[in-house]
Each structure stands twice: as structure tokens, then as C-alpha cells.
Write a protein that holds these residues in place. Sequence first.
Motif: not given
Lengths: 659, 659
Positions: A442, A487-488, A490, A524-528, A531
Motif C-alpha cells: 500500500n 483505509g490508510s 503510504t 502513512t495515513r488515512n488520506w482523505q 487532501d
Amino acid sequence: MAKQLNKQLGRSSVHIEDAFWNRFTELVRETVIPYQWEALNDRIADAEPSYAIRNFRVAAGLEEHPYGGMVFQDSDVAKWLEAVGYSLANHPDSELEHTADGVIDLIALAQHENGYLNTYFTIKDPGKQWTNLYEAHELYCAGHMMEAAVAYYNATGKRKLLDVMSKFADHIDSVFGPEEGKLRGYDGHQEIELALVKLHQATGEQRYLNLAQFFIDERGEEPNFLVEEGHQRDGYSLWAGGKRPVPTVAQLAYNQAHKPVREQEAAVGHSVRAVYMYTAMADLARLTGDQELRAACERLWNNMTRKQMYITGGIGSTHHGEAFSFDYDLPNDTVYAETCASIGLIFFAQRMLMLEAKSDYADVLERALYNNVVGSMSQDGKHYFYVNPLEVWPKASEKNPGRHHVKAERQKWFGCSCCPPNVARLLSSLNDYIYTASGAANTIYTHLFIGSEARFDLAAGSVTVKQQSQMPWKGYASFEFTEVPGGSFTFALRIPSWSKGQAVLKVNGQITEYTADNGYGLATRNWQQGDIAEWEPQLETQLTASHPEIRANAGKVAIERGPLVYCLEEADNGAPLAAISIAASGVLNSYFDDQLLGGAVVVEAEGRLDEQDSWREETPYRPYAKQQASKPVQLKAVPYYLWGNRQKGEMTVWIRAVK
Amino acid sequence: MAKQLNKQLGRSSVHIEDAFWNRFTELVRETVIPYQWEALNDRIADAEPSYAIRNFRVAAGLEEHPYGGMVFQDSDVAKWLEAVGYSLANHPDSELEHTADGVIDLIALAQHENGYLNTYFTIKDPGKQWTNLYEAHELYCAGHMMEAAVAYYNATGKRKLLDVMSKFADHIDSVFGPEEGKLRGYDGHQEIELALVKLHQATGEQRYLNLAQFFIDERGEEPNFLVEEGHQRDGYSLWAGGKRPVPTVAQLAYNQAHKPVREQEAAVGHSVRAVYMYTAMADLARLTGDQELRAACERLWNNMTRKQMYITGGIGSTHHGEAFSFDYDLPNDTVYAETCASIGLIFFAQRMLMLEAKSDYADVLERALYNNVVGSMSQDGKHYFYVNPLEVWPKASEKNPGRHHVKAERQKWFGCSCCPPNVARLLSSLNDYIYTASGAANTIYTHLFIGSEARFDLAAGSVTVKQQSQMPWKGYASFEFTEVPGGSFTFALRIPSWSKGQAVLKVNGQITEYTADNGYGLATRNWQQGDIAEWEPQLETQLTASHPEIRANAGKVAIERGPLVYCLEEADNGAPLAAISIAASGVLNSYFDDQLLGGAVVVEAEGRLDEQDSWREETPYRPYAKQQASKPVQLKAVPYYLWGNRQKGEMTVWIRAVK
């Protein structure tokens, strides 16, 4: 999984829209491809005819002429078609597609019943197929046509050329291999190895991958095929047109066939052959998990890029054999640094990035792309450098035979015209070099900062990201996520070597911490959706020194600014440029000059000009004590890729440094 | 009158006895001449056979073998015999004379009935005489044998070879000339022109001078003989062994036959051919009073020595055609600077001095002699440089094909062995280069400071002078007049360029004024027997800069001390030498090191060594800001003529200068 994702990250999934690069990709589409079409059809006045299309018409039985051009002339048609494929993928054009379809029909007509396809051996030397792999470029031409077939199929979905080349690949597979009765051979010029990998990926046919592996494994094994084959021909040489000594195994270092590829320690021989081979080796290491092959790739990469590469990303420092010479031998004036070799280096870097996302590979890729490769083409897209020097004295290029190969001006289409179509196919597929992704992990890796819209399929789901970049002029790129999975994942951004590790990440305007790993900043995050990530690597004008073992650059510095290498030209600084030195701790000013060849940042620096007026014409040597003080002078440097676009004159990348 | 005096100033009238030069002249006599005799007889192990003597035995009908060696192999025997002649004049040696007499007998046996003499056309290509002047060196070989004949006759009084060569000259005179039915031709390699002048002087035969003049006058005239001759041969090329394109007139710049010699503006083409021709031109200008020819000599001298000469006195900057390239193109690493070319330059300088005593000619003569020429020979007299580089990186000589011609070590006798016997004949006739005299003007010019005893016949009467010199180590020479005429005469002493015009004359211990004229200090007085003149030109170690147009030396200085150019060697200073710079205003110390290769003054200088420890192997380029301070280092420079006599390693003449 990785394989599947690579396929999904195909050419159509990244589209470039970039202030800096649009002009080049448009130039390729609007000028280079049409111009090269004219060239392939022998319609460029004052340039040597190509005969490349005519040869296919003759081989197809439509016309009668003698064979024209080099033994590998077919590959020019292939490289043009490949570029057309990439161009159509990014920019549909029914007229161009129609023209290309016509060429493909012609190629199909020229194919033999058994699948064989090569106009030289059809027209000029029938019956001599596969008797001179050392010189005749048969598999090389086949490889380029396979690359074209894959590119055209990926762009248009049309299978005709893919089927033609699959049939040829089947034929080649029936001729070459370890089995009894087959030739345990390989081509004198590597190319088919990487092409067979592409054909395997496009068709799913495992035999093509196996055949690529065979060619790589067999190369340099004892008894040496190219030597044995030479004895079989009784020393007949196609180039010499008569009998010549059969090469020794040691001489086959030119073809990287002096020892098995896994045992090769340093980059040697003809540089284009070398990097095409390394590219295939990296492909195979990735697709087969061959760790020994991967170790060889890393070893050869390290030797080549750390000890045998110019600051411009040029490789191959001697024109004798267009070859590598040895570690740290990087003369600026007698240089070769062939355009095609840097393009091959970019292929190799891309494959290494697919093996492992390590910023070193992308740093080198960027260096070669923004300097050696783009600089090889004139701003009108119709003139090219084969040789990309770092120092030019036009008079020496004319009058010193040891520098005749270094041209002070870009030339029209060449008799041996490998470089122009190679530039076209690279620039029209530039979208393939910006990202790689690891679907399973991911992670999306951003290698190049080029405005574009890209879509990735990760395990977590689809991601669409719109990059806007101000590079190479400013250290700024933004990334808007217009489609995100639940989901998140990277998002990894390359920390360019030129930023000295200083790069700021902002997410939605807020400075955000990231993890640095292998030269990438990982967020690494739960990109919206919506964003915006902003990436600001420090981009400063700097002076660069080179390793003390590189004798040619001792006491000298180069000007770099981000990915761009700069140079001094006579047009801005007078001549001789050698009389100029640069203040090592002086101020470097840069500004955007929109009048300079479509606009570019120029660099001004404090320099000194050796006093020349007190010298008399009749005094070649005199006591140094007579030397009068040098004068302060404002230097003006322009990006290397723009050199030679204004007037014929001196140019230098490396400048003497004074305190 | 001048002619007669020139004759009286023959080889036997000056005898060298000099601390610096004795070792070289002894080396030539005791080692080089015997060693070369072995080489000519194919008795040197591990060296390519010469076949030169064997060819004569075959041509004489004494043995049967195929022809061996280059087409001009005869000239090696000639140059050896010439050196033997000079050596015997200075140092009688009955055994050597006996050997030489045997060779002369053999040569006489090889001569054809009609006077023709050339083993290649006797053995290998009978019937093809005078059909390929462009390539076959027939007149060139004849010229060298004429020079040998004159030298041997002058030394021994024996006429046999002189008669053989006079007969050949008569034959040549019957073949070539402006008259109907004769060939209006000349040789592709000039040499016979200067030789015919010598033969004329030895025999008094005017026809030989006229023939030399014909060859000079005809050269480059339209229609071009070498082009016409090529068409006659239908393009047959001896070197290629088949048909080749006939050279164009422009291509004949290589042979200085592209335009009439009087119209030539700059030194072009093969450098040895050029200087041999200029030498003959200067001879003819002197002997015939041809002012146009003299003006051409001066023009070509000026171009060559002011714009195309290395600081070592080397000329010809490219190995492609062993040729001049163009003004100020003097690369130090890809250099040619052939030994034979500097020897020819010395011939030309000597003839210009005979035309006019001007110190510029002697300055250049001295520069070439003390640096390029003496440096070409190893201290054991058995190894030679063809190419005399000013910068050597042994690895590049091995691994970069563009530098294969630059050897890091002196080689044994060569297949094409022009240089070693040329060195031998120059050094064994060095006594001919020290003085010239104008009998009518009662003036003796001292050009070189070499210990010797010399006798001159002036209008005023005979003068015998014994020179004792401490040069090149100290700026001191003394001259004792052991025989003087009744009246006054002028003793002229060169004011060397390296003294910057500072030279003190003492007569019998008293500082004495002199008149400076054309670079000479003139002392006209009623010299008495036993008078001692002392000459003290300022001899200091100095740094030398080169003209800003010589791009290769920008920012660099060389170390010079009197006539000697110095160099840095890896043996003393480590590697890479490029990491070293020299303090431009630092102290230069010099001292005599009697342990260094027979003793020499070495120079120590303050320098800086670029910091290297912080560099990592994997970093080819890095920000200049990371560069740490250079370290002070003591540099040790040795005379250029001694380089490469200790170990294989880097060498450089030009050193980066720092404030």
C-alpha cells in the motif's frame, strides 16, 4: 501481485501536465515524431537518407532497391513506432495512428513465413540469418520491434504488431536455447533481453521470459559463443567486408561477453550495450527473485554511477568503441557520454527502482534525464547531439582529430541514427518514470516531480493523485488526492540528493512529520479525498566539487541548482572560457529569464577573469611574476540542457575555483 | 666566403668536454650506437626485429629473405651510420670504423648499376621505383644516406659512401627536374632537400643544390604532383595494400604539399616532415639569398614556436598523423610532441641561426634540446619515448584508447624506429650547435653553454677558445682564449631568455660592459691570448605562465630553472598529482641532489594538497561547501628530462597555481 500491479500501473495510468515538461512532450509529438517520419522516408534535405522504410517496402516485395543504411536500420522504424505508441497513449491522434497502422501492415508483409523478420537479411544477405550474431544486430532489431509492438498494443489495443512479433519470438525460441540442436548463442548487441521481458508481460507467455533468461545466463559462458561463431564464419566480418581476426574472449568485454554476467564487477565495453543488458538483468532479478543477478545489478550500478558517470548523467567516456574506460577517467573534452547510453541508464534506474525504492536510483535517473538526455535535443526538436561534452572548444572539434567526434553544434538526423528516436521514445513515455507503487505494501513512491495525474491500484483500493510541480525551478510540488481508498496507505516522496536531506512536508497546509527511509519521506495515513500534500525539498544554487580521483575536475567546481547542472557559454561569458574562474565562496544569484529559450532560471556568480591584455601574441610562455591581477567579472551560467542553442561557441561545465 | 667558413667550422673544430653533456655523448658512444647496431641486426631480445641490415644483405645478393620492416627501413641504417660518423669525428674508434666500413661495403653492393639504391624496391617491389613518391619514402631514405655519407666523409676522409651517394644523387637528378621527360615530383616525406644541401657542401657540386631547390620550388605547385601520381597508380596504396581514394590537394597539408612553400602561413601537417622541409628552406635561403624563402622561414618559425610549441620544445600536438593541429591547441595529456619533431626543430633553429644570429632561435633550440630531446632517452640509453607527454596518468595510457599512444614508460627499439637513431645522430653532433661564426664580420656567436674547445677562422685570423660551463645547474660559463689573431674581433654571448636580460660579463675578472644586439652580448676588443671571459646569465628558479589562449594550461604554472623545465612525479609527490597545487608566490628552493640519477638540481616548492580523506568512495560529486581545507605540502620537482626513470607513475609539468 507486484507483477499485476505493474501492469495496472501501465502507460495510460499516468498523464503528464507540467509547465517544464509539456514543451518537450509536445515537441516530440508535434515535431520530433513527424520529422523523424520524414527522415525514415528519406525526405529531409541535406541529411543522409535513412532508407529504413524503403527497406521494409523492398523486403515486403513492393519495390526493388538495394538495401540502404546500417545493418540495424530496422530498429529506427521500431523506435519510431514505439514512440508513436507512447504518444498515442497520452494523446490520441487518428491520423498518426493511421500512418502507424500502415507501417505495421508493411512490417507484417515483410515477415517470412516462419516468423523471421529483418530487412537486411531479407534483401542483402538471404540465407545468412543467425550466422553473425556478433555484428549483425538481428536480435537487437527484433528486440526494438518487440518493444514497439508492446507500446503500440498498450496504447491502441491493436494486436497486429504484437502478433507479428510474438510469431517472431516463437521462431527465435525455436532457434536459440540450451537444447540439443539449438544455437547456444546471443546477440552482439543486447536489447532483445529487456524486450522479451516486455513481450512476456504483454502476452503472459512464460517462454519469452525464459528465453530472456537464457540469453542473459548464456552470455560470457565458456566456450564463448561469439568466438566460436567467428571461427565458424572463418573470420568473415560484415563491417570490414572481408576476413578479420576473430575476437578474443578479452576483446568481448566490448560486448560484455568476456565473462558470465553474474561475475562482472565493473561497467566495461560499449556503454549502450551495457545498460540495456543491466536493464534486462534487473527485470529478471525482480521477476524471478534471482538474488545473485540482483547483487550483480547493484554492483554494476554502483561502479557505473559512482566511478564512471559524468555529473550530467553521461556515461561512456571514450569514443573508441563508444565505451567505458575505467574508474574516475572522465575527461570533459574528449568525452563521449552518448545520448543513448544515458537513456539506457534511465531504463536501468527505473528497473532498479522497481526492485527497490531507493532514492539513489531516482537521483541518477533525474540527473541523466534533466541534463544529458534533454540537452541532446535542440529546442526545435530537429537537431541532436550523439556526444554530450562537458567542455567544448569549437575550433578543437574542427581541427584536432582527437576531438572530431565532439560536435559543437547539434546535427541533423544521422546515418547511424540511434539517438533521436531513442530520445523520442523516452520523452513520450516519461509518464512511466514518475512513480512506482507497491500494491501489497500500500505504498506509492514519487520519484520525479513532474505535474501529472496518476491512478494507482493498491491492496487498500484505488488512489488518484494530481501532482503540480514547480521544479526544476523551485523546490515545490503539491499532490491532491482526488480518489482515495477507505483505509490508510503510504505516500512516499523522494528526498532529492540535491536537497541535502532538507525537505518539508505539509499536509493541508500544516507542516507534517514524516519517516525518512531509503531516501524517501514516508507519510502513512488515512488520506482523505481532497487532501493536499505539499513537498518542499530545499532547492538552492550550489557549487559542486568532484572526487579527487577524477583528475579532469581537480581544482574545479560545477554549478548545480536542483536537478539541473549549469554551464558557462561563450555567448554570455566570452572566450576563452578557460580564462575564467569562479569565486568559491561568492554569492550565487539566480533569476528566471523568460527571454532565454522558452524561459529558464539563469545563475549569476562572482568570478575572476585572468588578465590577458598584457600578453603579446609572440609570447607563448613568460614568468608568472609578470602576470597582472585578474579582474572581477560577473559570470552567467545557463542550464546545461540549453547549451548550444544560441550560437556556436565555447562551453564548459567545470569552472576553476578561486578562494 | 660564408660558405668556406662554414666548412672550416666543420665538425672537427669543436670538441665537447662538459660535465652535463659528457654523460650523454658517452652514453651515445658507449651504449646507444652499439645497442642500435645490435637492433639493426635483430639481436635485441623481446624487441621487434629491425631487418634493416638483413635487407641490405638481401639487396646485395648475399642472402635470401623477404623484405622486412617498414618501407623506410633503410633510413635506420643511414641514421646509425651518420651517428657513427659524428662519433668517430669526436672520438676515433678503429673497431667501430671497421664495422661501419663493412656496412658501407654492403651498401655499395646493394647499389644498382645506374646508381639507384633502396632495398625495398630492390627486394619487394622491383620495377615500381618512383611510382609512389607519396608513400614510399624513396627520396627520404636517399636523403638520410646522403647525410650519413657526408658525416662519414667529414669524420674519416673516406669517400666510398660519399661516392655511392653522389652517384645516386646524379641518378635522381636524371630522373627529377623541370625538364621535359623528367618527373616534376618530390617526396611525400621531405628529407632529401636538406641532405642535398649537405652533399653539395661536401662535394662542391652545384647540381645538388639546384636539385634541392627544385624539390622545394615544385612542392605544392599546381597541378599537384602527388595527386597526379595517385591517379597514375589508379589509387593503389602501399600502406593499405589496395586501392584507396587519391588524396585531395587539401589533404596534402599533411605533407606540406597543399600549396607552394612560399605561400604557407602556419605550420601544418606531419610535424617531422614540416621541420625537415623548413630546415632545407632556411639552408637554401642562406645559400641562394632567396628573400622570399627567408620570409617564409621566419613566418613559419614564428607560427610554430610562438603558437604551436610546448614549453618542453615539443611540437605536433596530435597523434592523428603525428601532426600540428592549430594555434594554441596544446593539450598536455593527449599530446604527441614526437622526439624526431623536436630534433627537426633543432635543425631548423640551427639553420636560422646561420641565417641570422638571433637569440630567439637559440632559446628554442636549447629548450627542445634540454627537455624534449634529452628526456626521450632513458638513463641507460636503451629505452625511448616517441611521444613526450607533459602529463601522464599511467592507467589512462593503458585503459583509455585515446591515450594509448602516450606511454608511461620508455620503450625498447620500435618497429618504426625513427626516434632512437635520430637522438643518437643529434647528440653525437652536438658540437655543431654551440657556435656560429661570421668570418667576414670577425664575430663568434656562442649559442649554447657547453664546455668545449673550439677553433674558428676569422678574417682577422684564427681563434681558439676553451669554454667551461656550469650550466644548466648554474648561470656561469668561462671562455679562455688560447689562440687569438693580431687584430680585434667580436665575441658574442647569448643572453638567454630565461635570464630575463640579466647577464654579467667579466673579462679577466673585471665586470665589463657589452653591447646587446639581437639577444647577444657583444664584446669587441683586441682579445689577448690567455684572456678569460666569464659569462653569468641570471639563472633562477621561476614559475612560468602560459598564454591565455592555451586553454590546457589555464590557471597553471610550470617550474623552470634556466634551460630546464621541471615536473612533478608521483615518485616524489604521490598521486593523484591533480590534487596538488603550488603556491604562486611561495619560496622555491633548489639544491643539487647527487643521488638523483647521476646528479641534478631538484626544486622544492610550497604547495597545497587538496583534502581527500573526507571523500567516500561512493560519492563522485558533493557540495563544494563540504570541502575541507587543503593541507600545506612540500613539493619536489625534478628536471623533465629525468622523468620516468625511477618508477612508473603520474607526471605533470603544469601545476595548478594558488595564491
